[in-house]
Design an enzyme around this catalytic site. Structure first.
Site, PDB file in Angstrom:
ATOM      1  N   ASP A 135      79.466 -44.751  99.820  1.00  0.00           N
ATOM      2  CA  ASP A 135      78.554 -43.608  99.841  1.00  0.00           C
ATOM      3  C   ASP A 135      77.515 -43.752 100.959  1.00  0.00           C
ATOM      4  O   ASP A 135      77.118 -42.758 101.580  1.00  0.00           O
ATOM      5  CB  ASP A 135      77.853 -43.475  98.483  1.00  0.00           C
ATOM      6  N   GLU A 136      77.073 -44.990 101.197  1.00  0.00           N
ATOM      7  CA  GLU A 136      76.178 -45.219 102.340  1.00  0.00           C
ATOM      8  C   GLU A 136      76.862 -44.802 103.639  1.00  0.00           C
ATOM      9  O   GLU A 136      76.247 -44.165 104.507  1.00  0.00           O
ATOM     10  CB  GLU A 136      75.807 -46.708 102.435  1.00  0.00           C
ATOM     11  N   LEU A 137      78.127 -45.172 103.770  1.00  0.00           N
ATOM     12  CA  LEU A 137      78.883 -44.837 104.965  1.00  0.00           C
ATOM     13  C   LEU A 137      78.952 -43.327 105.178  1.00  0.00           C
ATOM     14  O   LEU A 137      78.790 -42.833 106.304  1.00  0.00           O
ATOM     15  CB  LEU A 137      80.296 -45.425 104.859  1.00  0.00           C
TER      16      LEU A 137
END
Length: 1038
Positions: A88-90
């Site tokens: 999700d950070e990506l």
């Protein structure tokens, strides 16, 4: 679209330079910790995710951290795809790349690029497990994001490991090693970068990030009223096109904006210079007790640490940082800010920019920028704003602080502030004006502000947060408020910095508090009354006791214990030679139970009290103490499982009570779960350390010169956050933990530990190591795996002559296997006769006062060595001397006869010659003056001038304790920038010393030709003329 996002990016104010997306178990304690440290050294701020709880979805703080960062680094490791959080950070990072033009760098750490792109192999297995139970839409989005990330050019560590493996087995690749050792794909060019190790790759990443940041104009100073006009005036005075050295002063009253102008100039111009340094608030950065000489030394050390990015730099004498412009290379610019114009005149700084008070119009704009976040008042506030501006005396610092305190306030609240300002009789009393900003704070923020004033200015912000952990004060919120109100700022090094005027104002606030409200005690006489009469206010949270001028203090039993809320205790002496202060501590004295900071210089007792409870302690600083042990009573090493079993606090105290009544010695098992720093240096009588197995957060342990210490407990080897360990000159130390394999450990000092019987198995992550020569044979075979080791220092008995022991006669052959070593320093080994083959990576070799040293192996033609220093090595043979003088760019060795290849010679410090097209080498003979013949105990530097213009070349005539005449050599290579030196036209060369203790006897020059320029570092085995060599050797034997 690209143009739009780029424009959006350039206009943003970024909270952080870098956000790093990573899988914690793979890299947090190894690669990431070293990358973070390198970023700190380079002044790069990185978002810190410590304390954020991980869940099923990405935390809002992380989302905001990504959006507030200029650059995102994606650390793709084998388990990266096992975390939906990472994926999700990506997604968020790639969204920011598209929307706001965020720069993205990828690092492939132990994974194949193709496995990331296609989600195959071990990486793909982890990804499939994460996708189990997820929707097809989620899987598709994550898969596309990984493919996109893999297509972003970046750093591939797996390629480096492959090439490094091949290097060890195929030495014929030697010439190609620099090109093949690691692979780095620039985002804009398909180019392979040459680096030699993971550490150098980390440095490369940090440098590239710095370049990216410098390529984007800083927005930190945008909107500052009148700043551009100031900068234009300063740039005119700096005359950046002038090739010489310029020193420019900025003068004006306190709070007028001198440091802001200097900081903005540094930000704007730093990328034009090879090295830069910004040294702020010098008088606040160093102890008051230093005399002028001591202050200069500390200032110089700090300056060189910042310039050279090295720890452990020591200077033993220089006149000043900028005593003469000849100390600096051509094109250098030195900017000095001061309130004292006379100081500038005394130092010959005639180019001075005097900062005047802003006009009424500009002063109003400054106020409005902070009160309304725009350059003009809101409707209905113009008259109020004009009144406040006038009451602040148009002083920028006052306008900033008062304006920040008025932000969001209504008209009635503005009137209240104006009423308080109007009651200040002297409107130029800036301290009273600034106090308005302080009074606008809530009680909690006021308390944090005053604690920073007394204890924590220029302290690490993370350390300060730890000091207030578990406190009723919300330290994170409080620091944020102080930042927003312009009362503090956080430096690039993460330190809390408060303007000296605000600190002065805060000290007066503390001193004027009503006795019943006192939270912090700073008045020495009041503190004496509290300690001697045991009548302190139980609400006191801090004591800062300067014992200068106090003859005797008798602390009454129970005096400190009655201060139930005392958390910060500092006892020091600001004026070293003022008074005969003696502090008497009762045997039964007890400290309060909740101390966070215990900083007691020259602690007078042999131990801390038996019932001392360090459970909350964050920093313990007992330099120069009389301690023999830290606390009384046996300190057993209790198994952790047993401690968990007895976790109940009531049970814990019950055990102690029972033991007391049954006649056993009552003792406390000391828990140190919050301790981060322990400094016991110069505690000469300290014989024993307690069990520190519970100090699981310890980061720094300083035992320097604890000369009575015999053993370091084995539990220290299990403290996995220790970064710095200094046991230097613990001359009786015999036993240390055999296992010290801590991934966090970066810096270890063991010099002068001549009695050490066993050597610790140090982590392969170590970068700097200082040891006694007798330890060399004991070093484990694992030393060959210390691929991050850059600096190795070896000290013999001459360094510490009162220690009697056998000195080494040779350096072990395994030293050639330290392939990342760039600096080897050997000090005071009087029996050392020869040096073995050394690693090809070595750039600096120092052998200082090795009186028996005769031979050394010649270096290969592709050696990296540029500096060879052999001061006071009087028995160097003919072959060794030839290696030193012919195979380095810079050298120093004993001698009085200039080598034959230096054809141009002259008595004294100057000569004329034709420079040729390639460059030339310079050799000088230096000698201590008659009154200094015994030895010179400081750095001696000489500047080279050509036709009266100082160059950036130095001749380093000594490292320490130079005895007798020495030859000093340096090389000047001519480039396109030196076209002003005409090959066939004579030039005047001068060597200018920066001190008065040495004379330059003779100087010589060797002109480099096409042939000598290429082969200068090849060893020429042909003997020199016998008469000169024999003369040289005979001189050395006298």
């Amino acid at each position: 679209m690209a143009s739009s996002s780029s424009s959006s990016s350039s206009l943003r104010n970024w909270a952080y330079h870098v956000f790093t997306s990573f899988h914690g178990e793979d890299v947090r304690k190894t690669f990431l910790s070293h990358l973070r440290k390198q970023f700190n050294c380079n002044g790069i701020t990185m978002f810190d995710d410590q304390g954020i709880k991980r869940g099923q979805s990405i935390a809002p703080e992380l989302t905001q951290g990504i959006r507030d960062s200029r650059i995102s680094i994606i650390l793709l490791s084998k388990n990266y795809a096992s975390s939906s959080w990472c994926l999700d950070e990506l997604l968020e990072i790639l969204k920011c790349k598209e929307d706001i033009g965020q720069i993205v760098i990828t690092v492939f750490y132990g994974v194949d690029t193709s496995d990331v792109r296609k989600q195959t192999g071990v990486f793909g297995i982890a990804f499939n497990k994460t996708c189990a139970g997820k929707t097809e839409e989620e899987r598709t989005r994550w898969s596309k994001a990984l493919t996109d990330a893999a297509n972003i050019a970046g750093v591939d560590f797996k390629n480096w490991f492959v090439f490094n493996y091949l290097w060890f087995f195929f030495p014929t690749w030697k010439l190609k090693r620099k090109r093949a050792n690691k692979v780095f794909y620039d985002e804009y060019e398909e180019e392979l970068y040459a680096v030699n190790s993971e550490a150098e790759m980390i440095e490369k990443i940090a440098n590239d990030v710095s370049n990216q940041l410098n390529a984007t104009p800083s927005r930190d100073f945008d909107g500052m009223v009148g700043l551009e006009a100031h900068l234009r005036e300063m740039e005119s005075l700096l005359d950046l096109d002038y090739v010489g050295v310029q020193m420019v002063g900025i003068s004006g009253p306190a709070g007028i904006g001198k440091s802001t102008i200097a900081r903005a100039l540094h930000s704007r111009l730093s990328n034009r210079f090879q090295f830069t340094c910004f040294e702020d608030n010098l008088w606040e950065s160093f102890p008051i007790g230093f005399d002028e000489y001591g202050l200069k030394l500390r200032l110089q050390e700090n300056f060189l640490k910042k310039i050279l990015n090295l720890s452990g730099v020591r200077i033993t004498h220089l006149e000043a940082l900028a005593n003469e412009t000849t100390w600096f290379g051509p094109g250098s610019r030195i900017i000095v800010t001061t309130e004292n114009n006379e100081l500038l005149r005394q130092h010959g700084i005639n180019n001075t920019y005097h900062v005047v008070f802003p006009s009424d119009e500009k002063a109003l704009k400054i106020l409005c920028r902070y009160a309304f976040r725009q350059s003009y008042p809101h409707n209905g506030f113009k008259k109020l704003a004009l009144r406040v501006t006038k009451l602040c005396g148009n002083l920028p610092l006052g306008l900033r602080v008062v304006g920040s305190s008025l932000r969001g306030k209504n008209e009635e609240e503005w009137e209240e502030v104006i009423h308080r300002l109007d009651n200040i009789l002297d409107h130029q009393d800036i301290e009273e004006v600034l106090r308005v900003g302080y009074k606008s704070l809530h009680e909690n923020e006021q308390s944090i502000f005053l604690h920073i004033v007394v204890f924590f200015n220029y302290k690490d912000s993370n350390l300060v947060k730890a000091m207030f952990a578990g406190n009723n004060l919300d330290i994170k919120h409080g620091l944020k408020i102080l930042l927003n109100r312009s009362l503090i700022y956080i430096s690039n090094d993460g330190e809390i910095v408060m303007h000296k005027l605000l600190q002065q104002m805060g000290r007066k606030v503390v001193q004027r508090e009503e006795p019943w409200k006192l939270r912090i005690l700073v008045n020495a006489q009041e503190i004496c009354d509290v300690l001697e009469r045991a009548k302190g206010n139980r609400e006191v949270s801090g004591i800062s006791f300067d014992t200068s001028g106090i003859n005797e203090v008798f602390i009454k039993k129970g005096a400190l214990q009655k201060l139930h809320n005392l958390q910060f205790l500092r006892v020091y002496k600001s004026k070293i030679n003022d008074g005969n202060d003696v502090v008497y501590i009762p045997k039964e004295m007890e400290f309060p139970s909740f101390l966070k900071l215990l900083d007691w210089e020259a602690y007078p007792s042999k131990s801390l009290p038996a019932k001392f409870n360090p459970n909350d302690l964050v920093e313990l600083n007992l330099q120069n103490s009389k301690l023999k042990r830290l606390w009384e009573g046996p300190q057993p090493c209790i198994p952790q499982q047993f401690l968990i079993y007895l976790a109940c606090v009531a049970m814990y105290y019950l055990i102690n009570v029972l033991m007391f009544f049954f006649g056993c010695v009552c003792f406390y098992i000391q828990h140190l779960p919050n301790l981060k720093k322990m400094n016991l240096r110069w505690s000469y009588d300290l014989k024993q350390l307690p069990d520190l197995s519970n100090a699981t957060n310890l980061e720094s342990l300083d035992l320097h010169r604890c000369e009575s210490l015999v053993e370091v407990p084995s539990c220290i080897g299990n403290l996995h956050k220790v970064e710095q360990l200094d046991m230097g000159f613990c001359i009786n130390l015999q036993v240390v933990p055999t296992l010290f394999n801590l991934a966090s450990l970066d810096y270890v000092v063991l010099e002068g530990c001549s009695q050490l019987k066993n050597f610790l198995d140090i982590s392969t992550n170590i970068r700097a190591l200082a040891i006694a020569d007798t330890m060399l044979e004991e070093l484990p075979k694992l030393i060959r795996l210390w691929y991050r080791l850059r600096f190795l220092s070896i000290y013999g008995s001459v360094r510490d002559p009162h220690v009697g022991r056998a000195d080494i006669e040779k350096i072990p052959d395994w030293i050639k296997d330290l392939h990342g070593l760039i600096s080897l320093q050997i000090f005071g080994c009087p029996k050392l006769r020869s040096l073995p083959e050394l690693p090809g990576s070595l750039e600096t070799l120092i052998a200082n006062t090795c009186e028996s040293l005769e031979t050394l192996v010649s270096f290969p033609t592709d050696s990296q060595l540029v500096e060879l220093y052999f001061p006071n090595c009087f028995k160097l043979g003919q072959e060794a001397r030839k290696v030193i003088t012919q195979q380095s760019s810079t050298a120093c060795l004993p001698g009085r006869t200039i080598p034959a290849e230096f054809h141009h010679r002259a008595i004294g410090n100057s000569l004329t010659f034709r420079p040729g097209s390639f460059g030339f080498r310079i050799c000088v003979v230096v000698s201590p003056k008659p009154e200094m013949e015994e030895h010179i105990t400081h750095y001696s530097m000489s500047r080279i001038c050509i036709n009266g213009v100082p160059t950036d070349q130095l001749i380093l005539t000594g490292l320490c304790e130079i005895q007798g005449e020495h030859l000093c050599i340096t090389q000047i290579d001519l480039s396109d920038e030196d076209r002003w030196l005409e090959p066939e036209k004579e030039i005047l060369l001068e060597i200018i010393t920066t001190h008065q203790e040495v004379d330059i006897i003779e100087c010589g020059v060797q002109i480099l030709t096409d042939e000598t320029y290429i082969t200068i570092r090849s060893y020429d085995s042909r003997p020199e003329q016998a008469s000169e060599d024999d003369d040289e050797i005979s001189l050395m034997e006298q």
